[in-house]
Design a protein around this motif. Structure first.
Motif, PDB file in Angstrom:
ATOM      1  N   GLY A  17       0.879  -1.106   0.208  1.00 11.92           N
ATOM      2  CA  GLY A  17       0.048  -0.054  -0.007  1.00 11.92           C
ATOM      3  C   GLY A  17       0.890   1.272   0.087  1.00 11.92           C
ATOM      4  O   GLY A  17       1.945   1.210  -0.163  1.00 11.92           O
ATOM      5  N   GLY A  18      -0.031   2.559   0.176  1.00  9.64           N
ATOM      6  CA  GLY A  18       0.810   3.801   0.252  1.00  9.64           C
ATOM      7  C   GLY A  18       1.880   3.638   1.452  1.00  9.64           C
ATOM      8  O   GLY A  18       3.123   4.280   1.111  1.00  9.64           O
ATOM      9  N   ARG A  19       1.661   3.173   2.536  1.00  7.17           N
ATOM     10  CA  ARG A  19       2.416   3.181   3.861  1.00  7.17           C
ATOM     11  C   ARG A  19       3.937   2.327   3.176  1.00  7.17           C
ATOM     12  O   ARG A  19       4.941   2.843   3.471  1.00  7.17           O
ATOM     13  CB  ARG A  19       1.878   2.407   4.943  1.00  7.17           C
ATOM     14  CG  ARG A  19       2.866   1.481   5.963  1.00  7.17           C
ATOM     15  CD  ARG A  19       2.166   0.987   6.878  1.00  7.17           C
ATOM     16  NE  ARG A  19       1.451  -0.143   6.100  1.00  7.17           N
ATOM     17  CZ  ARG A  19       0.204  -0.729   6.546  1.00  7.17           C
ATOM     18  NH1 ARG A  19      -0.154  -0.410   7.908  1.00  7.17           N
ATOM     19  NH2 ARG A  19      -0.392  -1.529   6.015  1.00  7.17           N
ATOM     20  N   GLU A 389      -0.553   7.697   7.932  1.00 10.52           N
ATOM     21  CA  GLU A 389       0.182   8.381   8.847  1.00 10.52           C
ATOM     22  C   GLU A 389       1.778   8.290   8.308  1.00 10.52           C
ATOM     23  O   GLU A 389       2.616   9.231   8.680  1.00 10.52           O
ATOM     24  CB  GLU A 389       0.234   8.013  10.479  1.00 10.52           C
ATOM     25  CG  GLU A 389      -1.179   8.449  11.039  1.00 10.52           C
ATOM     26  CD  GLU A 389      -2.274   7.275  10.987  1.00 10.52           C
ATOM     27  OE1 GLU A 389      -2.214   6.532   9.983  1.00 10.52           O
ATOM     28  OE2 GLU A 389      -3.046   7.267  12.017  1.00 10.52           O
ATOM     29  N   THR A 390       2.033   6.993   7.952  1.00 14.53           N
ATOM     30  CA  THR A 390       3.466   6.956   7.500  1.00 14.53           C
ATOM     31  C   THR A 390       3.975   7.809   6.342  1.00 14.53           C
ATOM     32  O   THR A 390       5.054   8.143   6.475  1.00 14.53           O
ATOM     33  CB  THR A 390       3.539   5.332   7.213  1.00 14.53           C
ATOM     34  OG1 THR A 390       3.418   4.813   8.253  1.00 14.53           O
ATOM     35  CG2 THR A 390       4.982   4.987   6.710  1.00 14.53           C
ATOM     36  N   HIS A 460       2.280   8.946  -3.586  1.00 13.60           N
ATOM     37  CA  HIS A 460       2.509   7.295  -2.983  1.00 13.60           C
ATOM     38  C   HIS A 460       1.422   6.642  -3.633  1.00 13.60           C
ATOM     39  O   HIS A 460       0.170   6.962  -3.642  1.00 13.60           O
ATOM     40  CB  HIS A 460       2.260   7.372  -1.665  1.00 13.60           C
ATOM     41  CG  HIS A 460       3.548   8.160  -0.903  1.00 13.60           C
ATOM     42  ND1 HIS A 460       3.313   9.240  -0.117  1.00 13.60           N
ATOM     43  CD2 HIS A 460       4.776   7.843  -0.928  1.00 13.60           C
ATOM     44  CE1 HIS A 460       4.823   9.594   0.344  1.00 13.60           C
ATOM     45  NE2 HIS A 460       5.606   8.914   0.120  1.00 13.60           N
ATOM     46  N   HIS A 461       1.923   5.475  -4.291  1.00 14.28           N
ATOM     47  CA  HIS A 461       0.900   4.654  -4.874  1.00 14.28           C
ATOM     48  C   HIS A 461       0.059   3.680  -3.849  1.00 14.28           C
ATOM     49  O   HIS A 461       1.125   3.129  -3.146  1.00 14.28           O
ATOM     50  CB  HIS A 461       1.385   3.736  -6.034  1.00 14.28           C
ATOM     51  CG  HIS A 461       1.731   4.535  -7.401  1.00 14.28           C
ATOM     52  ND1 HIS A 461       1.024   4.362  -8.560  1.00 14.28           N
ATOM     53  CD2 HIS A 461       2.652   5.358  -7.402  1.00 14.28           C
ATOM     54  CE1 HIS A 461       1.645   5.203  -9.305  1.00 14.28           C
ATOM     55  NE2 HIS A 461       2.380   5.841  -8.775  1.00 14.28           N
ATOM     56  N   ALA A 462      -0.980   3.392  -3.769  1.00  7.87           N
ATOM     57  CA  ALA A 462      -1.572   2.426  -2.804  1.00  7.87           C
ATOM     58  C   ALA A 462      -2.307   1.265  -3.669  1.00  7.87           C
ATOM     59  O   ALA A 462      -1.853   0.347  -3.805  1.00  7.87           O
ATOM     60  CB  ALA A 462      -2.337   3.200  -2.011  1.00  7.87           C
TER      61      ALA A 462
END
Ligand code: AMP
Ligand code: GLY
Length: 529
Positions: A17-19, A389-390, A460-462
């Motif tokens: 994910g985005g994180r 949050e990351t 960011h790609h999720a």
């Protein structure tokens, strides 16, 4: 990508994910990174900077991943999401040559077993909402109704059936009364079976002792209870599935009817599978929410700057709960004193309690905290980095992430150093139409290059995938747009400027991320290790 060499560490990053994209971008900057491997090469962001793992990433075939780690000399496994943690990936992948960042399944119970977590918190006197755990639907309803019995009509019903030993029968009678009362209020047909049930119950026989009640008399009698079940009450307890339910296992009901329905969906219909086989009925707290994360090696805590997440789908915190529609860091609501208080009263005692249970916890301790008038209280623990949050955290990290994670996994976190960019960061999530229930996928995304060209912004790609030259939507949360700014207002402005350049059919995006925040208290300074 740098060549592997003995002094460099090969890293396997699990999660797509985005994180994980945000973590990967930071890991890729480390001068000590060897090869970076991803479990999710279908995420184009990850595919651009990491090699694809060529074995199944599956709890039932963990030996394949163990073999992969040996073959590829993986020095560090970083586990992003909660499922692999709960499934024991850390237990199995750790070896004399492979360190793991992320707790064992026993430690991940903090998140995967809310009932267990609640017990641990209570035993350690850590401030949290009161709660009771239930596996039985009727007992859970009875508890819920007794909690709501300051409402006169509910109190009468609770008292009326209090002598009934048979909890299932009690539930059946109350449900029938609510159904009949509702039908009467809506001038809809009343089920004959409900009338028969009520007419033959000891209570109704008693009530209409002198004459045989007709359907109309019974229905009239049921109306107040139906009204009580539909009444909006701001103080009802929160219903939580004890297990992992992909962010959907928490219901904050407005009415008793919604609360009973939530219990039924979890305990009877098993809509969340085993995750809902046990529920918590939890005291409702009021106040702003903050996310306080710390990296730990089991004894040392490295506090990360406090964040705020926006969980509801719609502007002004309306609509269903989601995994998070945006986040920012630092949160002006948490000054140094408050952060220290959370560390002292919540995180350190939690770590101590884990150690007493022989759990050597290495990874992220994420406390979801509500700032109540009675002080900060734990709403939930997560055993991992937050998403989203990351993304703002990584935008602000001004240190070698690989070095920090290695120290945590090795048990030498007291040697790690973290510095933070003083500029605030803000992340806007772009989600698919239908999220969180049924996200539509397969839509072409445009404007990614234009957005990425904006200074201080990162994409960011999720939930995306590549098809030929196109990037398509492939999940609920599609992208995160993160920006740094001199002030939080600047950061949000830049993030929205970039987010507005990205388009796909059905794009959902909140407009009020980081908008209604208090001005920072004067004495705020950034936390340093
Ligand atoms: P959780 O997944 O436990 O963080 O819960 C999702 C959301 O439900 C939280 O972000 C809160 O907004 C809300 N929530 C959870 N527990 C409570 C509680 N005890 N009182 C009030 N709101 C809560
Ligand atoms: N953003 C909330 C979570 O990661 O659980």
């Amino acid at each position: 990508m740098p060549d592997p060499s003995p002094s460099r560490t090969n890293v396997l990053l699990i999660g797509g994910g985005g994180r994980e994209h945000a973590l990967a971008l930071r890991l890729a900057q480390s001068p000590n990174l060897g090869e970076l491997w991803t479990s999710h090469p279908s995420n184009p962001g990850l595919a651009a900077i990491a090699k694809p793992v060529d074995v199944p990433v599956d709890a039932r075939e963990l030996y394949r991943l163990e073999q992969f780690c040996q073959k590829r000399s993986i020095g560090l496994v970083v586990i992003g999401p909660e499922d692999p943690l709960a499934e024991g990936f850390a237990d199995r992948l750790a070896s004399p040559t492979t360190l793991v960042f992320g707790p064992t399944a026993a430690g991940a119970r903090l998140e995967s077993d809310k009932a267990w977590c609640k017990q641990l918190l209570r035993a350690a006197s850590i401030p949290t909402a009161d709660a009771r755990a239930f596996s039985d639907f009727d007992a859970a309803c009875q508890h819920l109704e007794s909690r709501a019995s300051d409402d006169e009509d509910v109190a009468i019903a609770v008292e009326r059936f209090a002598t009934l030993r048979d909890a299932a029968l009690r539930r059946k009678l109350i449900d029938a009364m609510v159904r009949v009362g509702k039908a009467r209020l809506a001038s809809q047909p009343i089920a004959a079976s409900d009338i028969t049930l009520l007419k033959n119950s000891a209570h109704f026989k008693d009530l209409f002792r002198d004459q045989a009640p007709d359907a109309a008399a019974i229905a009239a009698h049921c109306v107040p209870l139906a009204q009580a079940y539909a009444r909006v009450r701001p103080d009802l307890p929160v219903i939580k599935a004890s297990g992992l339910a992909k962010g959907k296992g928490v219901v904050v009901p407005d009415t008793l009817e919604q609360a009973v329905l939530a219990l039924e969906r979890m305990l009877v219909k098993r809509e969340f599978g085993p995750a809902g086989a046990k529920v918590l009925i939890e005291e409702r707290l009021e106040g702003p929410e903050v996310s306080v994360l710390a990296i730990t090696d089991g004894s040392t805590l490295l506090m990360l700057p406090p964040c705020q997440d926006h969980k509801r789908l719609g502007d002004n915190d309306t609509g269903p709960n989601t995994g998070g529609m945006g986040a920012f860091c630092p949160s002006p609501r948490v000054d140094d004193d408050l952060l220290q208080r959370v560390e002292r009263d919540i995180l350190i005692p939690t770590l101590d309690a884990l150690r007493r249970d022989d759990i050597d916890y290495r990874g992220v301790l994420y406390a979801g905290i509500m700032l109540t008038p009675g002080g900060p209280k734990v709403l939930e623990f997560n055993a991992r980095f937050g998403d989203p949050e990351t993304q703002p955290l990584m935008a602000r990290l001004d240190a070698d992430l690989l070095d920090i994670l290695l120290h945590a996994a090795r048990g030498t976190l007291d040697h790690a150093h973290a510095r933070w960019d003083p500029r605030p960061a803000c992340t806007i999530v772009l989600a698919s139409q239908g999220y969180p229930e049924k996200p539509r996928t397969g839509r072409v995304i445009t404007g990614l290059d234009e957005a990425a060209a904006i200074q201080n912004a990162t994409i960011h790609h999720a939930g995306t995938r590549r098809e030929g030259n196109d990037i398509l939507t492939a999940g609920g949360r599609v992208l995160g747009v993160t920006a740094l700014g001199d002030t939080l207002a600047d950061a949000r402005h830049t993030a929205y400027r970039a987010a507005d350049l990205i388009n796909f059919e059905g794009k959902l995006m909140r407009r009020d991320i980081a908008l209604h925040t208090p001005t920072p208290p004067r004495r705020t300074r950034q936390p340093t290790p």
